[in-house]
Structure formats: C-alpha cells, structure tokens
Write a protein that holds these residues in place. Structure first.
Motif, short mmCIF file in Angstrom:
data_model
loop_
_atom_site.label_atom_id
_atom_site.label_comp_id
_atom_site.label_asym_id
_atom_site.label_seq_id
_atom_site.Cartn_x
_atom_site.Cartn_y
_atom_site.Cartn_z
N VAL A 43 0.87 -1.18 0.00
CA VAL A 43 0.00 0.00 0.00
C VAL A 43 0.90 1.23 0.00
CG1 VAL A 43 -1.91 1.18 1.16
CG2 VAL A 43 -1.70 -1.32 1.31
N ILE A 44 0.93 1.93 -1.13
CA ILE A 44 1.90 3.01 -1.31
C ILE A 44 1.22 4.23 -1.92
CG2 ILE A 44 3.90 1.48 -1.55
CD1 ILE A 44 3.61 1.64 -4.56
N GLY A 45 1.80 5.40 -1.65
CA GLY A 45 1.27 6.65 -2.19
C GLY A 45 1.00 7.65 -1.10
N PRO A 46 0.76 8.91 -1.47
CA PRO A 46 0.59 9.96 -0.46
C PRO A 46 -0.60 9.74 0.46
CG PRO A 46 0.06 10.76 -2.68
CD PRO A 46 0.72 9.43 -2.84
N ASP A 47 -1.61 9.00 0.02
CA ASP A 47 -2.78 8.75 0.87
C ASP A 47 -2.79 7.35 1.46
OD1 ASP A 47 -3.82 11.30 0.43
OD2 ASP A 47 -4.88 10.66 -1.38
N ALA A 48 -1.61 6.70 1.50
CA ALA A 48 -1.55 5.34 2.01
C ALA A 48 -2.00 5.26 3.47
CB ALA A 48 -0.14 4.78 1.85
N GLU A 49 -1.53 6.18 4.30
CA GLU A 49 -1.93 6.14 5.71
C GLU A 49 -3.43 6.39 5.85
OE1 GLU A 49 -1.38 9.07 9.39
OE2 GLU A 49 0.48 8.00 8.94
N ALA A 50 -3.96 7.33 5.07
CA ALA A 50 -5.40 7.61 5.15
C ALA A 50 -6.22 6.37 4.79
CB ALA A 50 -5.75 8.76 4.22
N VAL A 84 1.59 -3.90 13.49
CA VAL A 84 0.45 -4.01 14.39
C VAL A 84 -0.53 -5.06 13.85
CG1 VAL A 84 -0.96 -2.20 13.29
CG2 VAL A 84 -1.23 -2.69 15.73
N TYR A 85 -1.07 -5.85 14.75
CA TYR A 85 -2.11 -6.82 14.42
C TYR A 85 -3.46 -6.13 14.54
CZ TYR A 85 -5.30 -10.79 15.04
OH TYR A 85 -6.35 -11.68 14.93
N THR A 86 -4.34 -6.34 13.55
CA THR A 86 -5.59 -5.60 13.53
C THR A 86 -6.67 -6.37 12.79
OG1 THR A 86 -6.57 -3.45 12.96
CG2 THR A 86 -4.97 -4.36 11.40
N ALA A 87 -7.89 -5.85 12.86
CA ALA A 87 -9.02 -6.42 12.14
C ALA A 87 -9.43 -5.49 11.00
CB ALA A 87 -10.21 -6.63 13.09
N MET A 88 -10.00 -6.08 9.97
CA MET A 88 -10.57 -5.33 8.84
C MET A 88 -12.03 -5.73 8.75
SD MET A 88 -9.28 -5.44 4.85
CE MET A 88 -7.80 -4.47 5.12
N CYS A 89 -12.94 -4.75 8.81
CA CYS A 89 -14.36 -5.04 8.97
C CYS A 89 -15.22 -4.43 7.88
CB CYS A 89 -14.86 -4.51 10.32
SG CYS A 89 -14.08 -5.28 11.75
N LYS A 106 -5.35 9.02 -3.41
CA LYS A 106 -4.24 8.73 -4.32
C LYS A 106 -3.34 7.70 -3.65
CE LYS A 106 -0.86 10.76 -7.42
NZ LYS A 106 -0.23 11.99 -7.95
N VAL A 107 -3.58 6.45 -3.98
CA VAL A 107 -2.88 5.35 -3.33
C VAL A 107 -2.95 4.15 -4.26
CG1 VAL A 107 -4.97 4.66 -2.08
CG2 VAL A 107 -2.74 3.96 -1.21
N TRP A 108 -1.93 3.32 -4.21
CA TRP A 108 -1.89 2.09 -4.99
C TRP A 108 -1.83 0.90 -4.03
CZ3 TRP A 108 0.41 6.59 -6.37
CH2 TRP A 108 0.13 7.09 -7.66
N VAL A 109 -2.58 -0.15 -4.36
CA VAL A 109 -2.57 -1.40 -3.58
C VAL A 109 -2.10 -2.49 -4.54
CG1 VAL A 109 -3.92 -3.03 -2.22
CG2 VAL A 109 -4.47 -0.58 -2.15
N LYS A 110 -0.85 -2.91 -4.37
CA LYS A 110 -0.20 -3.83 -5.30
C LYS A 110 -0.06 -5.22 -4.66
CE LYS A 110 2.04 -2.43 -8.56
NZ LYS A 110 1.74 -2.52 -10.01
N LEU A 170 -9.64 -3.01 -0.65
CA LEU A 170 -8.84 -1.81 -0.40
C LEU A 170 -8.85 -0.87 -1.61
CD1 LEU A 170 -5.75 -3.31 1.48
CD2 LEU A 170 -7.37 -1.63 2.41
N ARG A 171 -8.74 -1.43 -2.81
CA ARG A 171 -8.77 -0.59 -4.00
C ARG A 171 -10.14 0.06 -4.20
NH1 ARG A 171 -4.90 -4.45 -5.63
NH2 ARG A 171 -6.46 -5.99 -6.25
#
Length: 758
Positions: free
Chosen positions: A440-447, A466-471, A514-518, A504-505
C-alpha cells in the motif's frame, strides 16, 4: 490464462489475465474490440502485434500515441511471432506499443478496435521484488469483445493429445485409455454435467466388469468425491484404484446419484427422452459391457447438495466455460463420457451443451491443482507451490491445498506430535507463504489504512507492525492481519484473504484517495522460525545494516532487513504459535537457499520442520483466531476474541466504527476458553448447551499435549461466559450424549504471553 464469458449483448467475450512479469498470446479478428486494464496501477504493458499494415497509426488510430517504433519485443516474443508468421504464411509487420508507462492509476483502461486481423502478445514486464521493496510486477487484464460469435471451441490443449473427441450434447462416447495416460474432461460452454464410467480393461477382456464404485471410493477416501491431493483416487468394488484426480477447476461433483435414465424422465412425464444411461449402453456395447437401466456414474460438474435432513437436492452446476477435471489412469481402462441430456431441470442450466474429452500421454508432466478464484468473476488459478516446496516435498508427501497453495500437513520423518514438542521445547520452521501480501503506497496510504482497519495506524512507527481487524460496515470481519510500516507513505498488509486487495482498491476509489494497492504474494514468500531457541538460532546468521536493529535487539512486533547467507530478507518478530519467534520473508527464488541456511544453523539444536496439523494445536493453545473458525463476516472482533484490536481512543473514522460501537455497548456473544472433561473428540461446530437450550458453539478444539487435557475455544451467549461456568457439549443429536466443560481464561497456554515476549 484465458477464459470465456457471455456478454450482456449476447456476443462472445473472452478474458485473459497476463501475469505480472509474464506474457499472453491472443488473436484479434476484424471488428473485434479489445480492452486492456491495469487493475492495480503502476504496471507498464508492452503490446506487440503482427498484422498486415502500412503503419501502426493506420491500423490502430486509438493506439497511435502509444506506438514506439524503437521498442523491440523480447527475444522470446520475437521468436514466437516469427514462428507464427512462418507457420501461417502470414505477411505483416510487428508493431509495438508502450501502455500504462506514465504511473497509471488503478483501473486505467486502454480500448481499441481492430480493423484488420492481428496476432498479439501482451507483456507485463517487471523484475523480481526485493523483500524490503514495494514494486511487484502485477497482472494486466484483457477483454476481447468478438464482432462475430464463433462456434464454441474447447480451450487450448494442455499438451499434444493422443485423443481429442467431442461429445455432442445429449450423447455419449466410449474410448480406451492406457495405464498412466491422462484424461481431461472439459465443460466447453459451462454448466454442463458429464457422467464418467471407467472399467478395468483387462478384467473386461476376461469377461468381468469392474467399474468405478462410488460407495467404495467414499468409504476409502472419507470424502464425498475424490479431489487432487491425498484423497484423489476412485476405486472399483475390489478396492482397486482405477483413476486418480490430478486437477479440478470446479471442486463440486456428484457421486450419490445414478446417471439420468429413462425412468426419471418417464416419471416426470417425458417418455422417450434422451438419457445418459441409454447413451452409455449404446456406446459401451462394442466393448462387451452389459446394458443397465441406470448407471452409477461419477457425474462431473453435477451440483448436488446433501442437506442436514439427508435430502439430496440439486442446482445449476458451478462449472464455467473451459472448466475441467484431469484424471490419470492407474491401469488400462475402457472409459465412457456423456454430455448429460437433462433439459427439464437446472442440472445443466436448462440447456445441454457439448463436452470435450482429451487423452494425453503418460510422459506429460502435469502439476496437481485445484482452481482458486479471488472473486466470483476472476480467472481460475490452479494451486501453486511455494518457493520452499522443493525442500518440504523432499521431507513429506502429506500436502493439503490451502487457499491456492500446497502446504504440508505434517512431515513423515517425525509426525505432528514430535513437531509440536520441538516448537514448545526447541525450534521449528514452517512454510506460511500462502499468506496474502499487499503493498500500500502513495501519499494517501496512511489515510487508506486508517479507514480500512480498526487500529490507529497514525501511531505506527516506521519499522513497527500491528495486528488488527478489517471489517465491513456491519462490524462483521473481512479478515485479520498485520500492518507493516515500511516508510512514511508505505505500508504492507499481510492477511489470509485475497479479496482484501480488491476491497482496499474499491475503498480508495470511493474516497478519491491517491494510493496504490499492489499484490505481492507471488514476490514474497515466508517461513516462521518459532520456539524458545529461535533467537539463538537466527541471530548469528542474519547480517543487518548498522543503522537497523539486529535480531538480538528486535522487539516484539518490529521488523528489520538484512541478509542470510547473502539472501536479502525481511525479519519480523511475529508468529502464530505463542512462542518466541520470527518470520523471515524473501523472494520465492531464494527460498530453497534460505531453508538450507536455517537448517544448517538449527538442525544441531534439534530444530524440525512443522506442518499445519501441529500448528493447529499450537495456535489453539495460544488462543489465536483462525478465519472461518473464530470469525467470519457475521462475527465482529469482540465475538472473535480479538476485541483488543478495536481501541477506544481511535478518533479517525474507519469502516465499521459505528456498528462496532453499538456491538460493544450491547454484546450478545463472546469467545471463551473451555476445559473439557475426558478425552473424547470434539471439534469445530459442536453445539454447546445449558439444559435443552443451545447457548453457543465450539469454534476450535484440540488435545493439548503440554496441558494433558482437551481444550477448546467457543463462542457463547454472554450470559454463559463467566469463568467457572459449567456447560455441556452436545454430541450425536446434541441431547443423547453430553460432555461436560468449564469456561476458563484463554489463552490456555501462557495466558500472559510471557514466552512470546521473552
């Protein structure tokens, strides 16, 4: 890889997937439209066309801006196109076009029409990705909308065939197959059942009929139907194996019902209807096979469902155009295949179509596989081997297909009990390469990551995990996983579910980020080194840059980069066993050498390889969640026992936040540990009772070797989740037999995680 689908307009649509770093060949006919998509973004494409032309601009005005006269095809592509031109006596020139070479956005599309016929090669170039880099070559997708619908052709041959025959709709064909040869049964247009019979040819020549016996097969294999892997054989009544399944792109067939017969149609009011049984009788008569009123066949692609009430139902087949089953003959056979004639119910999608049967020589090398699809409309991808497979395969034949990869269940030299104790007392290495990885890369990756997961990603430092959940919006879980922060705008999401990348995309597109998920799964394979001696084994062999942490200095849920025996690696202090441990990430090409280096260091200390059977015991003792067991899309993180991944202090909005707040305020179920009396087997799905009332379900259970008792994880009504509460596990019908259990704290083993933090 190519597959075919019907478009909304009724014209024929073909789809191809060009693998990252690979190339695909296809043909265009006059008037065809071609759409090329870069689904993940940042993937250049090179399109080479062999066609009659005065100039590339005249042939393809829509691609004129992409024409690069100086762009030369690779040597392999040039040889291929030259051979095609020579074989077909096709005059023309090769024109090359550079596509998506400007840092394209995810989902970028280039579309054009073909005024003349052309042979094309599409390349998705890219080099191997270093484990600390984030530039994997990724797929390009091609959709061809044919101007004229052609007759349905079977997909490309797997190899030069010894036999290639078409079984027309509502007919059957018989044929001989020599021992060791392969039989491919292809559903040409999709949703078409094909009954299959096979007889021991030598016995048949001696006047005895020994054919496939579904009851014997189900008994010996312990499965409803055979499939690639350990449970792959079909037997006759003598318990002699006749064929084994090598590949299966569907995974749903029938062994419970007779091939359709005259009585079935008579009873429905269609006397004289074509049927597979009569077709088989006619096809097999020249081979001396006695006719029957109903043939107990193996019905490939037939979608039968055995319900909890023991009723057998059916629906349209799961098979799609080009799906197939590949068998290997284990003795000389007389075989028969049908195209089922049923057009009065959903068995063939109401429209019988053709089946193709091909026989390939025994010397052909076919890898075993089951088709895995990321989404319902994705191209099928056969099970693949991890980079470590050359080493694990030398130590065991016990492999299971897991999410598109072959992984070992245990190793024949020791077995799961010895592997378990090696992890608890010394060290083990296990192949976890089936984990999905996304860059996950790009200026909005953290967002994007803030929005996608429950943890507060803004607090994550570079080098931290960090271990986390995606809901979902409902609070139900898509997956769990770990987020690596590689740089300010660079993350790596490691999980178990392919769909996470698609989701994610979609989330990024919805919010204009503006982010890429490769996808980097095929560029990054990994093993886990776990056990109390893990640091002692690993630290001396990892060389890290001076400004980064060494293995000895690496804290829990941190990672570092370096080299092992010259191999570039990422080393993370993570694991799935409840022991001190690390995961080592490398390119698949380097995996065998990495395995060798680890065992050179670890074998003198008693280190063993570890398979999935022992891993399951370890992770249940450690109270670690597993998808499909502790959670699903109807289960929130609190009910899955990982409520700690939903911090109360996260103020940034994220998907599912409102639903999770409601669920937390009014909990209905929770995950608990159980101590179970006695040593009887219990397992996933066993119901839990208080009197006659069911109050929960077992999610996972095992016999704990170190605790010397049966333990379980269970989801129960919150009223019965108090530690010390006595409940019962229902067996048989849930009421005739009960096993007592007591709610206890979990993890059962090392509940304060002292060992993993050591």
């Amino acid at each position: 890889m190519a597959f075919i689908a019907a478009s909304a307009t009724g014209t024929c649509e073909e789809r191809l997937v060009v693998a990252g770093g690979g190339a695909s060949l296809f043909a265009l006919h006059p008037g065809d439209r071609c759409r090329i998509t870069d689904p993940e973004g940042l993937q250049p494409g090179m399109l080479h066309m062999l066609a009659p032309m005065d100039s590339a601009a005249d042939l393809l005005p829509a691609l004129a801006a992409h024409h690069v006269p100086t762009l030369a095809p690779s040597d392999a592509v040039m040889r291929l196109l030259s051979a095609i031109a020579a074989d077909a006596d096709r005059p023309g020139r090769i024109a090359s076009f550079a596509l998506f070479d400007d840092g394209g956005a995810p989902g970028a599309i280039i579309e054009f029409a073909a005024p003349a016929g052309a042979v094309c090669v599409m390349e998705a170039p890219g080099a191997a990705m270093l484990p600390d880099a984030q530039n994997p070559p990724t797929e390009l997708h091609i959709r061809i909308f044919r101007a004229a619908a052609a007759p349905a052709d079977a997909p490309a041959l797997l190899a030069p065939p010894k036999l290639d025959l078409r079984v027309k709709a509502a007919s059957a064909r018989a044929y001989r197959v020599a021992a060791g040869d392969y039989i491919q049964i292809v559903d040409v247009e999709g949703k078409q059942c094909s009954d299959f019979l096979a007889f021991d040819a030598a016995a048949l020549d001696a006047g005895e009929e020994y054919g496939l016996d579904a009851v014997t097969t189900r008994t010996l294999m312990g499965t409803a139907f055979a499939s690639p892997g350990l449970h792959s054989k079909y037997f006759d009544a003598r318990m002699k194996p006749l064929v084994e399944v090598v590949r299966d792109t569907v995974g749903r067939h029938d062994t419970f019902m007779l091939a359709c017969n005259g009585k079935y149609y008579d009873d429905l009011g269609y006397p004289g209807h074509d049927n597979c049984t009569d077709n088989f009788n006619r096809a097999l008569d020249p081979f001396g096979v006695a006719p029957r009123r109903g043939w107990p066949a193996i019905n490939f692609f037939y979608n039968t469902i055995v319900g909890p009430d023991d009723g057998i139902g059916m629906d349209e087949p799961w098979s799609r155009p080009g799906d197939y089953v590949l068998l290997r003959a284990l003795t000389d056979l007389v075989c028969a295949s049908s195209s089922c004639a049923d057009d009065v119910d959903p068995a063939n999608g109401w429209n019988p179509t053709d089946i193709q049967v091909r026989v390939y020589d025994r010397t052909t090398d076919f890898s075993p596989g089951i088709a895995h699809r990321m989404t319902a409309d994705a191209a099928p991808r056969l099970s693949r081997q991890t980079g470590f497979h050359p080493r694990t395969a030398a130590l065991t034949r016990n492999f299971v297909e897991y999410r598109g990869f072959w992984l070992p269940t245990c190793f024949t030299g020791e077995g799961p009990v010895a592997e378990y104790w090696a992890c608890r007392e010394r060290a083990v290495v296990m192949d976890l390469s089936a984990l999905r990885k996304f860059e996950v890369i790009g200026p909005d990756a953290e967002a994007l990551m803030q929005m996608a997961v429950t943890r507060d990603i803004s607090k994550l430092a570079v080098g931290q995990i960090v271990y986390t959940a995606m809901c979902h919006e409902t609070g139900g879980m898509i997956d769990d996983g770990t987020v690596f922060r590689l740089a300010q705008h660079n993350f790596r999401w490691v999980c178990g579910e392919d769909y996470c990348g698609v989701w994610l995309r979609e989330l990024a597109a919805k919010h204009g980020l503006k982010v890429w998920v490769k996808s980097s799964t095929d560029q990054l394979h990994n093993v886990a080194l776990q056990g109390p001696l893990a640091r002692e084994i690993l630290a001396p062999i990892v060389e890290t840059p001076r400004h980064l942490a060494t293995v000895a200095e690496l804290k829990w849920f941190r990672f570092t980069t370096g080299r092992i025996a010259g191999i570039p690696v990422v080393v993370s202090r993570t694991g799935y066993t409840g022991e001190l441990g690390y995961e080592i990430w490398c390119h698949p090409d380097s995996a065998p050498a990495l395995w060798d280096a680890l065992f050179e260091a670890g074998a003198p200390r008693g280190m063993l390889p570890l398979g999935l059977d022992a891993l399951d015991m370890l992770r249940i003792e450690a109270g670690l969640a597993f998808a499909g067991y502790e959670f699903c899309d109807q289960t929130d993180p609190f009910e899955a026992g990982i409520g700690f991944t939903v911090p109360a202090g996260k103020t940034a909005p994220y998907v599912g936040a409102e639903a999770l707040a409601r669920r937390k305020a009014s909990p209905q179920r929770l995950l608990v540990g159980l101590n179970v009396e006695g040593a009887e087997h219990i397992g996933h799905g066993d119901p839990l009772y208080a009197g006659r009332m069911q109050i929960g379900v077992i999610t996972s259970a095992t016999r704990s070797l170190i605790l010397n008792r049966t333990i379980a994880l269970a989801r129960v009504d919150i009223a019965y989740g108090t530690i010390g509460q006595t409940i019962e596990i229902g067996k048989l019908d849930g009421h005739q037999k009960r096993i007592a259990a007591t709610v206890t704290r979990f993890p059962h083993y090392d509940p304060d995680k002292i060992r993993v933090r050591a």
